[in-house]
Scaffold this active site. Structure first.
Site, PDB file in Angstrom:
ATOM      1  N   LYS A  57     -13.907  44.693 -39.289  1.00 41.65           N
ATOM      2  CA  LYS A  57     -11.891  45.396 -38.523  1.00 41.65           C
ATOM      3  C   LYS A  57     -12.051  46.376 -39.360  1.00 41.65           C
ATOM      4  O   LYS A  57     -11.344  46.471 -39.644  1.00 41.65           O
ATOM      5  CB  LYS A  57     -11.213  43.901 -38.078  1.00 41.65           C
ATOM      6  CG  LYS A  57     -10.288  44.472 -37.529  1.00 41.65           C
ATOM      7  CD  LYS A  57     -10.509  44.567 -35.857  1.00 41.65           C
ATOM      8  CE  LYS A  57      -8.870  44.797 -35.517  1.00 41.65           C
ATOM      9  NZ  LYS A  57      -9.128  44.938 -33.724  1.00 41.65           N
ATOM     10  N   ASP A  86     -13.172  41.941 -32.233  1.00 39.12           N
ATOM     11  CA  ASP A  86     -12.489  41.981 -31.216  1.00 39.12           C
ATOM     12  C   ASP A  86     -14.102  41.859 -30.026  1.00 39.12           C
ATOM     13  O   ASP A  86     -14.130  41.575 -28.901  1.00 39.12           O
ATOM     14  CB  ASP A  86     -11.313  42.323 -30.790  1.00 39.12           C
ATOM     15  CG  ASP A  86     -11.430  44.065 -31.546  1.00 39.12           C
ATOM     16  OD1 ASP A  86     -11.644  44.305 -32.644  1.00 39.12           O
ATOM     17  OD2 ASP A  86     -11.968  44.748 -30.410  1.00 39.12           O
ATOM     18  N   ASP A 124     -15.562  31.370 -39.384  1.00 40.96           N
ATOM     19  CA  ASP A 124     -14.417  30.037 -38.798  1.00 40.96           C
ATOM     20  C   ASP A 124     -13.885  30.540 -36.709  1.00 40.96           C
ATOM     21  O   ASP A 124     -15.322  29.632 -36.288  1.00 40.96           O
ATOM     22  CB  ASP A 124     -13.797  30.491 -38.443  1.00 40.96           C
ATOM     23  CG  ASP A 124     -12.630  28.793 -38.396  1.00 40.96           C
ATOM     24  OD1 ASP A 124     -13.797  27.913 -38.587  1.00 40.96           O
ATOM     25  OD2 ASP A 124     -11.503  28.590 -39.706  1.00 40.96           O
ATOM     26  N   ASP A 149     -17.193  28.654 -33.620  1.00 37.37           N
ATOM     27  CA  ASP A 149     -16.286  27.655 -32.733  1.00 37.37           C
ATOM     28  C   ASP A 149     -17.083  28.466 -31.215  1.00 37.37           C
ATOM     29  O   ASP A 149     -17.429  27.649 -30.006  1.00 37.37           O
ATOM     30  CB  ASP A 149     -14.541  27.800 -32.982  1.00 37.37           C
ATOM     31  CG  ASP A 149     -14.590  26.677 -33.250  1.00 37.37           C
ATOM     32  OD1 ASP A 149     -15.202  25.691 -34.242  1.00 37.37           O
ATOM     33  OD2 ASP A 149     -13.712  25.829 -32.929  1.00 37.37           O
TER      34      ASP A 149
END
Ligand code: ATP
Length: 350
Positions: free
Chosen positions: A180, A213, A237, A241
């Site tokens: 980012k 994003d 992390d 998922d």
């Protein structure tokens, strides 16, 4: 050839999925002549009851002496205040800087088609309980002001990038660096700079850079286009998922925590206390994590039998999953932990 793995059976469903994993490893050992043996090392609530600590000094010493470790999930919510989180201790003391999380679609007709692996930096970033030399990276100067410090270093960024590029060179030759840096110009800027430096050592691997994003959206839109993804701790992390869910769910998501001298097989999921002791937990994530461990140890020791065994376990799991009769309840089936392991062992035996 012989190899002893330290096995920490953990809490909740940990002991059940550990037994299943060891039975699959034993079958692989027989088939490939690996000479595998297992050392049971106490941890978690069982160690607390027996030795007064969730991570006794004796356990720490045996873990440090082991090259390969299987660490089943831990129910840290149940630990009394002040008891150590063994997972954090292991990662820190063994300097396991790479959290390697593959996501591969294995369920026929379900989930997205994908075959990617996330290399998540594992030692710094926003994880305030373990990223500082002393004290915490999170603190409250007043009752109404909370601050969190994110730590990014060139050294940690370069070593996770190197691990990712080495993996991509053995795979499809693409590294996607997720960042980012448009907002976090200094910290993610440093991370990206380190990744670009390492990219120079791998002329045959292509580097692309994607903002975090956009990455969350691209995974949903077209996960199949990604090969190796490298990123900082918290983005990794969260994205792993997401990728794990796209590939078929938590029960299938393996991980390896690796440093230069040690590697730890550890499922992405937790200890699932809601289904513990019922024999219905899905052992796939821990079985595949153990396969990643064998792969890694095979490469380190120059022992191709270990890598062959790892590939065979991977194929056997996919074959067992192809038959819905083997599915545990989390996959909508009625099979059990031990029956699934037996199906994988039968595949391995050929
Ligand atoms: P912890 O406190 O250890 O993180 P948790 O239950 O909060 O445990 P997970 O263990 O990751 O978090 O579980 C989330 C949900 O997924 C639970 O309903 C759990 O039963 C289910 N689950 C997780 N792992 C498995 C598995 N291997 N097999 C079947 N169900 C699982």
């Amino acid at each position: 050839m012989s190899l002893t793995l330290a096995v920490l059976k953990g809490d909740g469903i940990g002991p059940e999925i550990s037994e299943a994993t060891l039975s699959v490893l034993a079958a692989a050992s027989d088939r490939f002549g690996l000479g595998l043996s297992f050392e049971d090392v106490p941890v978690g609530l069982a160690a607390l009851a027996a030795a007064g600590s969730t991570y006794p000094a004796e356990t720490a010493a045996r873990v440090e002496a082991a090259e390969g470790i299987i660490l089943a999930p831990l129910d840290t919510y149940q630990y009394p205040e002040g008891q150590p989180n063994p997972s954090a201790q292991v990662r820190r003391t063994l300097d396991l800087y790479a959290n390697i999380r593959p996501s591969v679609s294995r369920l026929p007709g379900a989930g997205r088609r994908l075959d990617l692996v996330i290399y998540r930096e594992n030692t710094e970033g926003f994880y305030s309980d373990r990223s500082m030399f002393a004290g915490s990276g999170e603190f409250m100067p007043t009752a109404d002001l909370a601050l969190s410090v994110r730590k990014i270093t060139r050294q940690a960024s370069e070593r996770i990038a190197r691990a990712a590029f080495e993996a991509a060179a053995r795979r499809r030759g693409l590294v996607t660096a997720v960042h980012k840096a448009n907002v976090l110009r200094q910290s993610d800027g440093l991370f990206l700079d380190a990744v670009r430096t390492v990219a120079g050592e791998f002329p045959d691997v292509r580097l692309e850079e994607v903002i975090v994003d956009a990455m969350a959206a691209l995974l949903v839109r077209d996960a199949a286009r990604f090969d190796v993804v490298v990123t900082t701790n918290m983005y990794g992390d969260i994205l792993s998922d997401e990728a794990g869910e796209l590939a078929g769910g938590l029960g299938l998501a393996p991980a390896l925590n690796a440093g230069d001298d040690h590697a730890v097989a550890q499922a992405v999921h937790g200890s699932a206390p809601d289904i513990a002791g019922r024999g219905i937990a899905n052992p796939v994530a821990l079985i595949l994590s153990a396969a990643l461990l064998l792969q890694r140890l095979g490469a380190r020791r120059g022992e191709p039998h270990l890598a062959e065994a790892a590939d065979a376990i991977d194929r056997a799991v996919t074959a067992a999953l192809a038959d819905p009769a083997n599915h545990t309840p989390d996959l909508g089936g009625r099979s059990t932990t031990s029956a699934f392991a037996a199906a994988v062992a039968a595949e391995l035996a050929g």
